[in-house]
Design a protein around this motif. Structure first.
Motif, mmCIF file in Angstrom:
data_model
loop_
_atom_site.group_PDB
_atom_site.id
_atom_site.type_symbol
_atom_site.label_atom_id
_atom_site.label_comp_id
_atom_site.label_asym_id
_atom_site.label_seq_id
_atom_site.Cartn_x
_atom_site.Cartn_y
_atom_site.Cartn_z
ATOM 1 N N GLY A 6 0.925 -1.227 -0.012
ATOM 2 C CA GLY A 6 0.466 0.125 0.480
ATOM 3 C C GLY A 6 1.491 0.931 -0.115
ATOM 4 O O GLY A 6 0.563 2.116 -0.463
ATOM 5 N N ASN A 7 2.232 1.262 0.998
ATOM 6 C CA ASN A 7 2.817 2.429 0.676
ATOM 7 C C ASN A 7 3.495 2.659 -0.363
ATOM 8 O O ASN A 7 3.727 4.434 -0.975
ATOM 9 N N GLU A 8 3.771 1.483 -1.198
ATOM 10 C CA GLU A 8 4.714 1.801 -2.653
ATOM 11 C C GLU A 8 3.484 2.651 -3.407
ATOM 12 O O GLU A 8 3.634 2.848 -4.869
ATOM 13 N N LEU A 9 2.285 1.896 -3.633
ATOM 14 C CA LEU A 9 1.097 2.652 -4.449
ATOM 15 C C LEU A 9 0.721 3.496 -3.733
ATOM 16 O O LEU A 9 0.770 4.476 -5.083
ATOM 17 N N GLN A 10 0.935 4.455 -2.352
ATOM 18 C CA GLN A 10 0.676 6.070 -2.596
ATOM 19 C C GLN A 10 1.962 6.373 -3.565
ATOM 20 O O GLN A 10 1.369 7.359 -3.244
ATOM 21 N N ARG A 11 3.223 5.629 -3.369
ATOM 22 C CA ARG A 11 3.927 7.105 -3.673
ATOM 23 C C ARG A 11 3.938 6.303 -5.007
ATOM 24 O O ARG A 11 3.922 7.704 -5.813
ATOM 25 N N GLU A 12 3.685 5.701 -5.674
ATOM 26 C CA GLU A 12 3.686 5.488 -7.444
ATOM 27 C C GLU A 12 2.032 6.294 -7.722
ATOM 28 O O GLU A 12 2.451 6.673 -8.650
ATOM 29 N N ARG A 13 0.990 6.258 -6.450
ATOM 30 C CA ARG A 13 0.106 7.072 -7.075
ATOM 31 C C ARG A 13 0.446 8.759 -7.591
ATOM 32 O O ARG A 13 -0.091 9.913 -7.793
ATOM 33 N N ASP A 32 10.279 14.433 -16.615
ATOM 34 C CA ASP A 32 10.772 13.391 -16.548
ATOM 35 C C ASP A 32 10.459 12.064 -16.229
ATOM 36 O O ASP A 32 9.823 12.626 -14.986
ATOM 37 N N ARG A 33 10.462 11.035 -16.637
ATOM 38 C CA ARG A 33 9.752 9.743 -16.097
ATOM 39 C C ARG A 33 10.505 8.637 -15.262
ATOM 40 O O ARG A 33 10.117 7.721 -14.547
ATOM 41 N N SER A 34 11.597 8.631 -15.014
ATOM 42 C CA SER A 34 12.336 8.336 -14.342
ATOM 43 C C SER A 34 11.833 8.117 -13.526
ATOM 44 O O SER A 34 12.434 6.683 -12.412
ATOM 45 N N ALA A 35 11.557 9.189 -12.241
ATOM 46 C CA ALA A 35 10.981 8.668 -10.955
ATOM 47 C C ALA A 35 10.124 7.693 -11.399
ATOM 48 O O ALA A 35 10.034 7.026 -10.310
ATOM 49 N N LEU A 36 8.688 7.959 -11.911
ATOM 50 C CA LEU A 36 7.922 7.230 -11.769
ATOM 51 C C LEU A 36 8.459 5.857 -12.520
ATOM 52 O O LEU A 36 7.636 4.841 -11.890
ATOM 53 N N ILE A 37 9.211 5.472 -12.648
ATOM 54 C CA ILE A 37 9.699 4.329 -13.975
ATOM 55 C C ILE A 37 9.755 3.279 -12.505
ATOM 56 O O ILE A 37 9.756 2.449 -12.292
ATOM 57 N N GLU A 38 10.885 4.561 -11.992
ATOM 58 C CA GLU A 38 11.625 3.484 -10.352
ATOM 59 C C GLU A 38 10.492 3.160 -9.526
ATOM 60 O O GLU A 38 10.666 2.261 -9.293
ATOM 61 N N ARG A 54 9.501 -0.249 -7.707
ATOM 62 C CA ARG A 54 9.207 -1.155 -6.361
ATOM 63 C C ARG A 54 7.818 -1.456 -5.857
ATOM 64 O O ARG A 54 7.898 -2.509 -5.026
ATOM 65 N N SER A 55 6.986 -0.599 -6.760
ATOM 66 C CA SER A 55 5.298 -1.124 -6.313
ATOM 67 C C SER A 55 5.267 -2.527 -7.048
ATOM 68 O O SER A 55 4.521 -3.829 -5.930
ATOM 69 N N ASP A 56 6.140 -2.885 -8.582
ATOM 70 C CA ASP A 56 6.445 -4.668 -8.458
ATOM 71 C C ASP A 56 6.931 -5.165 -7.494
ATOM 72 O O ASP A 56 6.304 -6.679 -7.261
ATOM 73 N N ARG A 57 8.408 -4.953 -7.436
ATOM 74 C CA ARG A 57 8.317 -6.097 -5.850
ATOM 75 C C ARG A 57 7.779 -6.448 -4.822
ATOM 76 O O ARG A 57 7.331 -7.427 -4.116
ATOM 77 N N ALA A 58 7.110 -5.183 -4.232
ATOM 78 C CA ALA A 58 6.171 -5.245 -2.910
ATOM 79 C C ALA A 58 4.886 -6.001 -3.747
ATOM 80 O O ALA A 58 4.341 -6.889 -2.550
ATOM 81 N N LYS A 59 4.616 -6.029 -5.164
ATOM 82 C CA LYS A 59 3.054 -6.796 -5.090
ATOM 83 C C LYS A 59 3.771 -8.188 -5.538
ATOM 84 O O LYS A 59 3.014 -8.974 -4.968
ATOM 85 N N GLU A 60 5.308 -8.499 -5.931
ATOM 86 C CA GLU A 60 5.138 -9.666 -5.591
ATOM 87 C C GLU A 60 6.004 -11.074 -4.443
ATOM 88 O O GLU A 60 4.942 -11.739 -4.453
ATOM 89 N N GLU A 61 6.475 -9.507 -3.627
ATOM 90 C CA GLU A 61 6.292 -9.979 -2.317
ATOM 91 C C GLU A 61 4.899 -10.836 -1.532
ATOM 92 O O GLU A 61 4.494 -11.010 -1.065
ATOM 93 N N PHE A 62 4.476 -9.464 -1.905
ATOM 94 C CA PHE A 62 2.702 -9.513 -1.457
ATOM 95 C C PHE A 62 2.510 -10.690 -1.747
ATOM 96 O O PHE A 62 1.494 -11.925 -1.237
#
Length: 632
Positions: A58-65, A79-85, A89-97
């Motif tokens: 949830g924290n990672e998705l909040q930051r991605e939002r 610059d899209r680099s921050a969003l891509i990074e 992190r959100s994808d890694r958190a999703k796989e871990e979940f």
């Protein structure tokens, strides 16, 4: 009917019911008490496998939002680099979940459904990102897309946070509500960046009101330990400054420092929430240990009581089973030995002494059952005596009536024979023939009464009679003799002593065939030599019988039952079976090829004689018309 059981097994089964109930009750109490403790212990497992990974996701998705909203506000050249990074992190958190939640997904049906709902919403994440990347989504649509996913995660928190301990559950629910208040704050953070539209301010206003209500409502229900941290946040200058900024955004302004202020508060709320969750997790462990101790103590006490109950019940059951076994043995002796001997003596006309049934027992009810058996025995003997007397009386009545009828019919036939010799008018002669035929039928019915009484009719011949004449004589004794066709037969003869009974037997079968077949059809009587004697075939062209009826009638014909006065509709069948059993004749019914029924009468070879070597004088024609089919 189920398989029989012994008295001992029945008593043990009877005792097992309350004992099994006690064991089940013990198991339920133990399971419930231990289950509560295990459920409290499971609280830590669910926190590790579900809630903690869900908070991280949830924290990672909040930051991605927030990063997605910042990108949309900056335009195409951003610059899209921050969003891509952040997406990484959100994808890694999703796989871990997904990996962690799979370990506890099947804990219960409710948890499984809620985890599946989260999976479904996470599958929509790529679609939300695609709309952002292609420019098809504005800031409001983007926020709402992430909100739906985060709502599913908080629904999972609420489901997993349920625990069967009211104080811990109440505090856990409040902590989850405060976590959702932090989620509402991050939604405000994303919407409040830069200039807002009317629709965005409308949603922003609702988020502000909901967050403030959740915080005010939850703080009043938190216990002092958990409340202290939350109060320190909302009384801080940063929180007060954020409230003023919220009011400015609602009014259409764009306050400076909004992102830094909300980010600091979001971080503080997140840390407070994690600390509160850990405190609740630690509280559940001693409660679980105390519950498990109580469960073990209660289970041990109940188990000891069950063992005492089993020992006492088995002792009493063994004693009762021995007394019942003695009663059973005495009852079986009466039923299998004493009463059959009494009934056999009664049938022979001997006097009997009723034996007494005595069973030694210390149980009043078993003594009463023994006395009841003695009474039943006495009643059964009296009933057997009465039945034997009734059967003998009915037999005497049948024989007396039949003998009187036979005497009268004999005199009537003599008179009819004299009148036939004197008659000259053809019409009068035909009427006399009809009366003679009626008298013949009446004689057969009188003989039937004698057979029912158990005696022999007394009609017989001194010399063998051709089988053709036997068949003609039988056909002449039925009412619809005009419908009977007697086919030519071999010249074998029937022994004189059994001629009368065979004529009566075949006549009953022919009459049955005429009664149960249409009036316009014929009844065919054939005869042929068999390997073990001679066989008559009586075939009708009626509707036939079902397989069940054929099996029932053949069983009755093979094993003649006791005569039942109430079963008057089957007198003919009873007479046939009695006559067949008297001379060892086999009678069997089967389906006819023409749709009707064929009766086969197999006369043993001992009653059949071969024709004489020298031809005898032809037999005189019968006194009434019988249709006979001549051979070619």
């Amino acid at each position: 009917m189920g398989r029989s059981r012994t008295i001992r097994l029945k008593i043990i089964g009877l005792l097992l019911v309350p004992l099994a109930s006690m064991v089940v009750l013990w198991g339920v109490i133990t399971a419930v008490t231990a289950g509560e403790s295990l459920e409290l212990r499971q609280y830590q497992t669910l926190w590790t496998n579900l809630r903690h990974p869900a908070y991280k996701l949830g924290n990672e998705l909040q930051r991605e939002r927030l990063a997605s909203v910042q990108l949309l506000g900056a335009g195409v050249s951003a610059d899209r680099s921050a969003l891509i990074e952040q997406r990484s992190r959100s994808d890694r958190a999703k796989e871990e979940f997904k990996k962690s939640s799979g370990k506890s997904r099947d804990t219960s049906e409710a948890i499984r459904k809620q985890v599946d709902a989260v999976y479904t919403q996470l599958d929509r994440l790529d679609a939300v990102r695609g709309e952002i990347d292609t420019g098809l989504s504005d800031r409001l649509r983007t926020v709402e897309g992430y909100n739906t996913i985060l709502d599913a995660l908080f629904d999972l928190h609420r489901r997993v946070g349920y625990i069967d301990d009211l104080p811990i559950y109440e505090q856990s629910r409040i902590v989850i509500d405060l976590g959702y208040a932090k989620e509402l704050l991050t939604r405000e953070q994303a919407l409040g960046l830069g200039t807002t539209t009317v629709a965005e301010r409308r949603l922003f206003t609702r988020l502000v009101g909901n967050r403030r209500f959740l915080i005010d409502h939850s703080l009043g229900q938190l216990d002092p330990t958990l409340r202290e941290t939350q109060v320190s946040i909302i009384t801080s200058p940063v929180y007060q400054r954020m409230r003023l900024m919220e009011d400015q955004i609602v009014a259409g302004g764009s306050p400076r420092g909004w992102l830094d202020t909300t980010e600091s508060l979001a971080k503080s709320f997140q840390e407070a929430q994690m600390r509160a969750s850990m405190i609740l997790q630690e509280r559940s462990e001693p409660v679980a240990d105390a519950g498990l101790t109580r469960a073990l103590l209660l289970a041990g006490t109940c188990f000891a009581l069950i063992l005492v109950s089993i020992a006492f019940s088995l002792r009493m059951g063994n004693r009762l089973s021995k007394e019942l076994a003695n009663l059973r043995g005495a009852a079986l002796e009466v039923a299998q030995e004493r009463l059959p001997e009494v009934v056999a003596k009664l049938r022979k006309g001997e006097t009997v002494d009723v034996p007494e049934l005595s069973v030694a027992s210390t149980t009043v009810e078993i003594d009463d059952v023994g006395q009841a058996f003695s009474t039943v025995q006495q009643t059964a003997v009296e009933a057997a005596v009465g039945q034997a007397q009734l059967r003998d009386g009915v037999g005497h009545v049948f024989r007396n009536l039949a003998r009187r009828s036979q005497a009268l019919l004999h005199r009537q036939r003599i008179q009819l024979e004299g009148m036939q010799h004197r008659a000259t008018d053809p019409d009068d002669l035909d009427d006399l023939f009809r009366l003679d035929h009626l008298a013949t039928r009446m004689r057969r019915h009188a003989e039937g009464l004698i057979i029912l009484s158990g005696a022999t009719p007394g009609r017989g011949w001194s010399k063998p009679v051709p089988m053709l004449d036997v068949a003609r004589g039988a056909a002449a004794e039925v009412e619809d003799y005009q419908r009977v066709i007697v086919d030519p037969m071999p010249a074998q003869r029937l022994a004189g002593p059994v001629v009368g009974d065979v004529i009566h037997l075949v006549a009953e079968l022919i009459e049955n065939a005429t009664v149960y077949s249409p009036p316009h059809t014929s009844v065919i009587v054939r005869g042929e030599v068999a390997a073990r004697g001679f066989a008559f075939h009586v075939e009708d062209r009626g509707l036939g019988m079902s397989d069940e009826q054929l099996a029932e009638y053949n069983e009755r014909l093979a094993s003649p039952p006791e005569f039942d006065l109430a079963d008057s509709e089957r007198l003919g069948l009873f007479v046939v079976s009695r006559l067949a059993a008297r001379h060892d004749i086999r009678v069997m019914l089967r389906d006819s090829p023409y749709g009707g029924t064929t009766a086969i009468v197999l006369i043993p070879a001992e009653h059949v004689t071969d024709p004489p070597d020298e031809p005898e004088e032809p037999t005189a024609a019968p006194a009434r018309p019988i249709r006979v089919v001549q051979g070619e």
